[in-house]
Design a protein around this motif. Structure first.
Motif, PDB file in Angstrom:
ATOM      1  N   LEU A   1       0.849  -1.195   0.000  1.00  0.00           N
ATOM      2  CA  LEU A   1       0.000   0.000   0.000  1.00  0.00           C
ATOM      3  C   LEU A   1       0.882   1.241   0.000  1.00  0.00           C
ATOM      4  O   LEU A   1       1.842   1.338   0.759  1.00  0.00           O
ATOM      5  CB  LEU A   1      -0.927  -0.004   1.217  1.00  0.00           C
ATOM      6  CG  LEU A   1      -1.993  -1.088   1.203  1.00  0.00           C
ATOM      7  CD1 LEU A   1      -2.773  -1.088   2.516  1.00  0.00           C
ATOM      8  CD2 LEU A   1      -2.948  -0.903   0.029  1.00  0.00           C
ATOM      9  N   LYS A   2       0.564   2.196  -0.859  1.00  0.00           N
ATOM     10  CA  LYS A   2       1.341   3.429  -0.984  1.00  0.00           C
ATOM     11  C   LYS A   2       0.610   4.630  -0.419  1.00  0.00           C
ATOM     12  O   LYS A   2       1.199   5.680  -0.234  1.00  0.00           O
ATOM     13  CB  LYS A   2       1.702   3.684  -2.456  1.00  0.00           C
ATOM     14  CG  LYS A   2       2.663   2.663  -3.010  1.00  0.00           C
ATOM     15  CD  LYS A   2       3.961   2.733  -2.242  1.00  0.00           C
ATOM     16  CE  LYS A   2       4.995   1.774  -2.759  1.00  0.00           C
ATOM     17  NZ  LYS A   2       6.231   1.831  -2.005  1.00  0.00           N
ATOM     18  N   SER A   3      -0.679   4.514  -0.165  1.00  0.00           N
ATOM     19  CA  SER A   3      -1.441   5.622   0.418  1.00  0.00           C
ATOM     20  C   SER A   3      -2.497   5.043   1.350  1.00  0.00           C
ATOM     21  O   SER A   3      -2.708   3.830   1.398  1.00  0.00           O
ATOM     22  CB  SER A   3      -2.092   6.478  -0.675  1.00  0.00           C
ATOM     23  OG  SER A   3      -3.134   5.765  -1.317  1.00  0.00           O
ATOM     24  N   GLY A   4      -3.149   5.926   2.074  1.00  0.00           N
ATOM     25  CA  GLY A   4      -4.201   5.486   2.972  1.00  0.00           C
ATOM     26  C   GLY A   4      -3.686   5.187   4.368  1.00  0.00           C
ATOM     27  O   GLY A   4      -2.518   5.414   4.692  1.00  0.00           O
ATOM     28  N   LYS A   5      -4.553   4.670   5.179  1.00  0.00           N
ATOM     29  CA  LYS A   5      -4.295   4.410   6.596  1.00  0.00           C
ATOM     30  C   LYS A   5      -3.127   3.442   6.826  1.00  0.00           C
ATOM     31  O   LYS A   5      -2.431   3.543   7.825  1.00  0.00           O
ATOM     32  CB  LYS A   5      -5.582   3.856   7.207  1.00  0.00           C
ATOM     33  CG  LYS A   5      -5.555   3.637   8.692  1.00  0.00           C
ATOM     34  CD  LYS A   5      -6.974   3.411   9.195  1.00  0.00           C
ATOM     35  CE  LYS A   5      -7.209   1.984   9.570  1.00  0.00           C
ATOM     36  NZ  LYS A   5      -8.531   1.741  10.144  1.00  0.00           N
ATOM     37  N   HIS A   6      -2.913   2.523   5.901  1.00  0.00           N
ATOM     38  CA  HIS A   6      -1.880   1.499   6.069  1.00  0.00           C
ATOM     39  C   HIS A   6      -0.723   1.672   5.078  1.00  0.00           C
ATOM     40  O   HIS A   6      -0.086   0.681   4.696  1.00  0.00           O
ATOM     41  CB  HIS A   6      -2.504   0.110   5.927  1.00  0.00           C
ATOM     42  CG  HIS A   6      -3.578  -0.159   6.920  1.00  0.00           C
ATOM     43  ND1 HIS A   6      -3.332  -0.420   8.248  1.00  0.00           N
ATOM     44  CD2 HIS A   6      -4.930  -0.165   6.791  1.00  0.00           C
ATOM     45  CE1 HIS A   6      -4.465  -0.598   8.884  1.00  0.00           C
ATOM     46  NE2 HIS A   6      -5.455  -0.441   8.020  1.00  0.00           N
ATOM     47  N   ALA A   7      -0.445   2.909   4.674  1.00  0.00           N
ATOM     48  CA  ALA A   7       0.620   3.180   3.698  1.00  0.00           C
ATOM     49  C   ALA A   7       1.938   2.562   4.167  1.00  0.00           C
ATOM     50  O   ALA A   7       2.298   2.646   5.338  1.00  0.00           O
ATOM     51  CB  ALA A   7       0.775   4.683   3.500  1.00  0.00           C
ATOM     52  N   GLY A   8       2.637   1.917   3.230  1.00  0.00           N
ATOM     53  CA  GLY A   8       3.920   1.288   3.515  1.00  0.00           C
ATOM     54  C   GLY A   8       3.826  -0.174   3.898  1.00  0.00           C
ATOM     55  O   GLY A   8       4.835  -0.873   3.944  1.00  0.00           O
ATOM     56  N   LYS A   9       2.634  -0.671   4.154  1.00  0.00           N
ATOM     57  CA  LYS A   9       2.464  -2.058   4.571  1.00  0.00           C
ATOM     58  C   LYS A   9       2.338  -2.982   3.364  1.00  0.00           C
ATOM     59  O   LYS A   9       1.566  -2.725   2.455  1.00  0.00           O
ATOM     60  CB  LYS A   9       1.219  -2.194   5.449  1.00  0.00           C
ATOM     61  CG  LYS A   9       1.028  -3.602   5.988  1.00  0.00           C
ATOM     62  CD  LYS A   9      -0.073  -3.675   7.006  1.00  0.00           C
ATOM     63  CE  LYS A   9      -0.104  -5.087   7.564  1.00  0.00           C
ATOM     64  NZ  LYS A   9      -0.906  -5.194   8.744  1.00  0.00           N
ATOM     65  N   GLN A  10       3.126  -4.068   3.386  1.00  0.00           N
ATOM     66  CA  GLN A  10       2.997  -5.088   2.342  1.00  0.00           C
ATOM     67  C   GLN A  10       1.793  -5.945   2.692  1.00  0.00           C
ATOM     68  O   GLN A  10       1.713  -6.499   3.783  1.00  0.00           O
ATOM     69  CB  GLN A  10       4.247  -5.955   2.250  1.00  0.00           C
ATOM     70  CG  GLN A  10       4.141  -6.992   1.148  1.00  0.00           C
ATOM     71  CD  GLN A  10       5.378  -7.846   1.019  1.00  0.00           C
ATOM     72  OE1 GLN A  10       6.485  -7.339   1.068  1.00  0.00           O
ATOM     73  NE2 GLN A  10       5.178  -9.137   0.847  1.00  0.00           N
ATOM     74  N   ILE A  11       0.841  -6.041   1.740  1.00  0.00           N
ATOM     75  CA  ILE A  11      -0.396  -6.779   2.024  1.00  0.00           C
ATOM     76  C   ILE A  11      -0.574  -8.021   1.152  1.00  0.00           C
ATOM     77  O   ILE A  11      -1.620  -8.664   1.221  1.00  0.00           O
ATOM     78  CB  ILE A  11      -1.633  -5.868   1.878  1.00  0.00           C
ATOM     79  CG1 ILE A  11      -1.759  -5.333   0.452  1.00  0.00           C
ATOM     80  CG2 ILE A  11      -1.604  -4.760   2.914  1.00  0.00           C
ATOM     81  CD1 ILE A  11      -3.131  -4.782   0.124  1.00  0.00           C
ATOM     82  N   GLY A  12       0.434  -8.349   0.362  1.00  0.00           N
ATOM     83  CA  GLY A  12       0.281  -9.545  -0.460  1.00  0.00           C
ATOM     84  C   GLY A  12       1.544  -9.930  -1.178  1.00  0.00           C
ATOM     85  O   GLY A  12       2.467  -9.133  -1.328  1.00  0.00           O
ATOM     86  N   LYS A  13       1.568 -11.181  -1.601  1.00  0.00           N
ATOM     87  CA  LYS A  13       2.663 -11.711  -2.409  1.00  0.00           C
ATOM     88  C   LYS A  13       2.069 -12.770  -3.328  1.00  0.00           C
ATOM     89  O   LYS A  13       1.414 -13.701  -2.852  1.00  0.00           O
ATOM     90  CB  LYS A  13       3.747 -12.302  -1.520  1.00  0.00           C
ATOM     91  CG  LYS A  13       5.029 -12.611  -2.251  1.00  0.00           C
ATOM     92  CD  LYS A  13       6.134 -12.909  -1.260  1.00  0.00           C
ATOM     93  CE  LYS A  13       7.462 -12.948  -1.972  1.00  0.00           C
ATOM     94  NZ  LYS A  13       8.553 -13.192  -1.036  1.00  0.00           N
ATOM     95  N   MET A  14       2.261 -12.582  -4.639  1.00  0.00           N
ATOM     96  CA  MET A  14       1.662 -13.489  -5.614  1.00  0.00           C
ATOM     97  C   MET A  14       2.663 -13.863  -6.696  1.00  0.00           C
ATOM     98  O   MET A  14       3.566 -13.096  -6.999  1.00  0.00           O
ATOM     99  CB  MET A  14       0.444 -12.838  -6.253  1.00  0.00           C
ATOM    100  CG  MET A  14      -0.638 -12.540  -5.283  1.00  0.00           C
ATOM    101  SD  MET A  14      -2.144 -12.096  -6.128  1.00  0.00           S
ATOM    102  CE  MET A  14      -3.258 -12.121  -4.758  1.00  0.00           C
ATOM    103  N   ALA A  15       2.444 -15.023  -7.270  1.00  0.00           N
ATOM    104  CA  ALA A  15       3.255 -15.489  -8.387  1.00  0.00           C
ATOM    105  C   ALA A  15       2.315 -15.894  -9.516  1.00  0.00           C
ATOM    106  O   ALA A  15       1.176 -16.286  -9.274  1.00  0.00           O
ATOM    107  CB  ALA A  15       4.116 -16.678  -7.967  1.00  0.00           C
ATOM    108  N   GLY A  16       2.801 -15.793 -10.727  1.00  0.00           N
ATOM    109  CA  GLY A  16       2.003 -16.188 -11.880  1.00  0.00           C
ATOM    110  C   GLY A  16       2.391 -15.395 -13.098  1.00  0.00           C
ATOM    111  O   GLY A  16       3.355 -14.630 -13.079  1.00  0.00           O
TER     112      GLY A  16
END
Length: 113
Positions: A50-65
């Motif tokens: 997340l780059k903006s909002g209440k949780h800016a800077g938090k990694q919220i996922g990791k995906m492959a494909g």
């Protein structure tokens, strides 16, 4: 006959590469809550931060494909719970889904910025 087979294999390889390149997940996305998320390569996968909002800077996922279909994990930053997740890119839309036990799922559609 050999030329036809070689041409068919080459055409198939080219079309597969074109499909995989056609729907990249990388970039900046507007989430359902209105925050901005950046999806970028990290360690052979793609990290969702997340780059903006209440949780800016938090990694919220990791995906492959590749080719528009991705699987991995996604975190609800408000509840701080991580779920099995998937993402499907279609043009400028990204359908993100998080599931518990592959049965109870919640889906959001994000827009490319």
């Amino acid at each position: 006959m050999r030329m036809i087979i070689v041409a068919a294999v080459a055409a198939l390889a080219f079309s597969t590469a074109a499909v995989q390149a056609a729907e990249p997940i990388e970039g900046n996305w507007k989430t359902a809550s209105g925050a901005t998320a950046q999806i970028a390569p990290c360690g052979g996968s793609f990290c969702v931060t997340l780059k903006s909002g209440k949780h800016a800077g938090k990694q919220i996922g990791k995906m492959a494909g590749a080719g528009g279909a991705y699987k991995g994990t996604i975190t609800d930053p408000d509840a701080d719970k991580t779920y099995s997740g998937s993402g499907k890119v279609s043009g400028n839309s990204l359908k993100m889904q998080g599931c518990v036990m592959s049965v109870f799922c919640k889906t959001q559609t994000w827009s490319r910025l």
